[in-house]
Design an enzyme around this catalytic site. Sequence first.
Site, mmCIF file in Angstrom:
data_model
loop_
_atom_site.group_PDB
_atom_site.id
_atom_site.type_symbol
_atom_site.label_atom_id
_atom_site.label_comp_id
_atom_site.label_asym_id
_atom_site.label_seq_id
_atom_site.Cartn_x
_atom_site.Cartn_y
_atom_site.Cartn_z
ATOM 1 N N ARG A 10 0.825 -1.211 0.000
ATOM 2 C CA ARG A 10 0.000 0.000 0.000
ATOM 3 C C ARG A 10 0.866 1.272 0.000
ATOM 4 O O ARG A 10 0.602 2.204 -0.742
ATOM 5 C CB ARG A 10 -0.943 0.002 1.217
ATOM 6 C CG ARG A 10 -1.900 -1.172 1.277
ATOM 7 C CD ARG A 10 -2.720 -1.338 0.017
ATOM 8 N NE ARG A 10 -3.473 -0.134 -0.310
ATOM 9 C CZ ARG A 10 -3.946 0.126 -1.526
ATOM 10 N NH1 ARG A 10 -3.723 -0.710 -2.540
ATOM 11 N NH2 ARG A 10 -4.620 1.220 -1.746
ATOM 12 N N ILE A 11 1.900 1.299 0.827
ATOM 13 C CA ILE A 11 2.734 2.510 0.884
ATOM 14 C C ILE A 11 3.618 2.585 -0.367
ATOM 15 O O ILE A 11 3.712 3.636 -1.007
ATOM 16 C CB ILE A 11 3.607 2.516 2.161
ATOM 17 C CG1 ILE A 11 2.729 2.477 3.417
ATOM 18 C CG2 ILE A 11 4.528 3.747 2.189
ATOM 19 C CD1 ILE A 11 1.779 3.634 3.584
ATOM 20 N N LYS A 87 13.361 -11.888 -2.739
ATOM 21 C CA LYS A 87 13.144 -11.980 -1.291
ATOM 22 C C LYS A 87 14.410 -11.591 -0.569
ATOM 23 O O LYS A 87 14.369 -10.954 0.466
ATOM 24 C CB LYS A 87 12.768 -13.420 -0.934
ATOM 25 C CG LYS A 87 11.278 -13.588 -0.780
ATOM 26 C CD LYS A 87 10.952 -14.917 -0.126
ATOM 27 C CE LYS A 87 9.512 -15.253 -0.437
ATOM 28 N NZ LYS A 87 9.262 -16.644 -0.670
ATOM 29 N N THR A 124 9.860 3.834 5.775
ATOM 30 C CA THR A 124 8.507 4.380 5.890
ATOM 31 C C THR A 124 7.748 3.654 7.003
ATOM 32 O O THR A 124 6.640 3.159 6.804
ATOM 33 C CB THR A 124 7.748 4.275 4.556
ATOM 34 O OG1 THR A 124 7.644 2.880 4.230
ATOM 35 C CG2 THR A 124 8.454 4.996 3.445
ATOM 36 N N SER A 154 5.539 6.755 11.806
ATOM 37 C CA SER A 154 4.365 6.025 11.307
ATOM 38 C C SER A 154 3.321 7.021 10.835
ATOM 39 O O SER A 154 3.434 8.220 11.081
ATOM 40 C CB SER A 154 3.780 5.190 12.436
ATOM 41 O OG SER A 154 3.224 6.072 13.407
ATOM 42 N N CYS A 155 2.277 6.507 10.203
ATOM 43 C CA CYS A 155 1.224 7.399 9.720
ATOM 44 C C CYS A 155 0.557 8.121 10.885
ATOM 45 O O CYS A 155 0.254 9.305 10.798
ATOM 46 C CB CYS A 155 0.214 6.620 8.891
ATOM 47 S SG CYS A 155 -0.444 5.186 9.736
ATOM 48 N N THR A 185 -4.875 -2.909 8.041
ATOM 49 C CA THR A 185 -3.709 -2.891 7.146
ATOM 50 C C THR A 185 -3.404 -4.337 6.750
ATOM 51 O O THR A 185 -4.046 -5.270 7.240
ATOM 52 C CB THR A 185 -2.475 -2.297 7.858
ATOM 53 O OG1 THR A 185 -2.134 -3.157 8.945
ATOM 54 C CG2 THR A 185 -2.731 -0.904 8.365
ATOM 55 N N THR A 216 0.120 1.119 19.252
ATOM 56 C CA THR A 216 0.625 1.960 18.169
ATOM 57 C C THR A 216 2.040 2.411 18.515
ATOM 58 O O THR A 216 2.338 2.689 19.681
ATOM 59 C CB THR A 216 -0.261 3.209 17.906
ATOM 60 O OG1 THR A 216 0.509 4.151 17.162
ATOM 61 C CG2 THR A 216 -0.737 3.861 19.179
ATOM 62 N N ASN A 317 -4.112 7.087 6.163
ATOM 63 C CA ASN A 317 -2.922 6.383 6.653
ATOM 64 C C ASN A 317 -2.060 5.835 5.527
ATOM 65 O O ASN A 317 -0.917 5.455 5.753
ATOM 66 C CB ASN A 317 -3.306 5.266 7.629
ATOM 67 C CG ASN A 317 -4.494 4.464 7.189
ATOM 68 O OD1 ASN A 317 -5.640 4.936 7.305
ATOM 69 N ND2 ASN A 317 -4.251 3.281 6.637
#
Length: 751
Positions: A10-11, A87, A124, A154-155, A185, A216, A317
């Site tokens: 996603r990021i 990987k 990130t 973090s977001c 997520t 968090t 996010n």
Amino acid sequence: MKIGINGFGRIGKSLFLQILFDNEYDFEICAINAIHLNIDQIESYLKYDSTHKYDTNFTITIDKTNKSYFHIIYKNKSHKVKVWSSKDTTQIIWDVDLLFEASGAFLSTKDCLKHQNVKKVIITAPAKDNETPTFIYNVNHTNYKEQNIISCASCTTTCIAPFLKFMDSNYMIDNASFTTIHASTSSQYVLDTPIVSKKSGRSSRSIFNNLIPATTGASSAIKAVLPKLDGKIQGMAIRVPTNNISLVDLVIECEKECAIDEVCKKVEDLKSINMKVEKNELVSMDFQTTTYCTIIDKPSMIQLDKNKLKVLIWYDNEWSYSTQCINMAKYIYEKEFKNDKYHFINDYVSFKCKNVLMRVDYNVPFNKDGSISDNFRIVSTLKSINRILKDKPNYIILATHLGRPDPEKSYEENKKYSTIHLITELTTLLDKKIYFLEDGVTYKSINKIKNIMNKNYIHSIYELDEHLSPTLLNNSEPTIFLLENLRFHSDETNFENIDFNKENSEIYQVWNQLGDIFVNSAFGCSHRNHLSMYGYSGMIYYDYLIEEEMKALEEITINPKNKKILTILGGAKIDDKLPLCNALLPKVNNIYLGGGITNSYMYNENHRKFINTLDLNKKTFLMFDGYGNISLNEKMGKYLYNYHIQNHNYYDIGNQSLNELYELIDNNDIIFWNGTLGVVEYELYKNGSEKVLEYLLNSGKRLIIGGGDTAGFVNQYLKSENIDIKDKNIHICTGGGASIEFIIKGKLGFE
Ligand code: 3PG
Ligand code: MG
């Protein structure tokens, strides 16, 4: 700036798309690593998304010759992206300036150091170690001290830190606690699983229909960006069954009174690119794909006490978090990469498995017996060649001109200019076999290269695994080729003609096929607009030699410490040098003219007129006494004074002129010397130049020697006197004309 992205979830995807859409910054996405991605699916992966809506007017083409690349074009800006699917990320040779580490697997400096050929890494996610510094744009980004590996937190941290910073500086925070109602997520499970994380047993439960309390990393990350608030902020998360957009529920108590309206007004007045106040009564989907990471929900704010507030803060996010990471990258770019005009072969450039084409300047002088009389130019390239060879390229082609042959003449007539005369010296210096490409820059040479490569590496040498970096299977050494003289082709020196027809020029076409990476080392030829100097259409890498030459000459052109500079010009090529005086005058404090220039002053009316315009005896000085005769054939040198003796030439500098020059040396800090002050090839006339050199070496002043003959003279003197160049404050340029042009233009001559 060349960008890589490790991890394409996603990021990674949000970062990719936002960089693609950005037309302001010179960012080029060069490589991504996506473990399970099949390159055939790249188009659908990038064009469709269950969460974000964005402009899909970009075209994607997969490279036909090498299926691990795709080209993506958006609004005329294109990126050629190498797709890795590895990987074992440590095997990847990234070749990028900045890597976004978005895989979630590399969360410490120690881990990120394993990434090969990257200058900067932005993690990130919150870092797991204490070593990695954390930066959030508009919170503490100005504390960034050019560290190579950083985290962008973090977001959630990125969402609340700007607001906390604002509240603390305006109202002094006493304490705060928050809960982030956080979209799910990829770490979540669709259905219950038996995998129980160490952190919380609940994280293994199905995200459908559940609200899952979680931790968090924001509390500790806030400490990293706002150390003042350490111990004052606590927080937790609840994962909820939505796919994006999260909401922080924050209770904040301050030492000063903080009225809702005033707080909101102040945030609005900031006009921050991160923060915004939303007055409408909206719901989470309304914030999809926003670039604001901190959106205060004004309608729901509660004044708990005069100095205590309850605030809801929205954030995307995925998308807005990525925006903040990119903002940090832009800051790094502005600070460190924007002015990088030249690409040097620093430690990050990899030549592994590359076909290297290297333009060198081996235009060296020869003795009558055919041996090389001064190999300085060749020796000066060894550091770069060995650096390239260390990476194990497939091959390296060394290409140079030698002298000024006439391409219209027969090979027999030009034979003395053949670069084959360099082979013995090169073989000795490199201690390697050199293959000679006698057909120069022609298709014949390409075939010869192929044949030799096939013979050298009987089977296929590389296992070109689609997923891993190519690995050398055997220990074969890279092959070294030397090309025939570039100036045997008329197009080489004809390149600056406007009519030059690239399509019909074999040398142009072949030159661009000889290597897949081009390194320019030919400083001595950098003032020539020749095909081999600037006719390579890909990126030009400059080698250590050019880098060092530029660094030394910038002491004159940039003169950062505002030093006083004396230029000594001598030698025989007067027509080349005199016109430079006008350009040099504003950059230097004094110019001293001597050697052959004195004869010119006597016998060439134009030169005399010109020299007389140069503010003589104030800024510019001309050698006035010396030794000479009617010709160099005379056995004795006579003392000559004040240009009066008819038919005589000055061949060396005299004592009175020497004294004047010594005084100038004493009065300046940097001495740039181009052209000897006598005919140093003659034992009889090298005395004066040697005295000057001795004086200079003893003065401890910074000495920059420009030029072929002067360099040869100085090198020879140092050798005969057993002086180690490292002990002296001296730089010897490999190019005469080139160094003068660099000083005048402030950049490489052919640019
Ligand atoms: C030099 O010797 O100055 C350089 O190699 C450039 O050669 P050129 O003056 O023949 O262009
Ligand atoms: Mg020259």
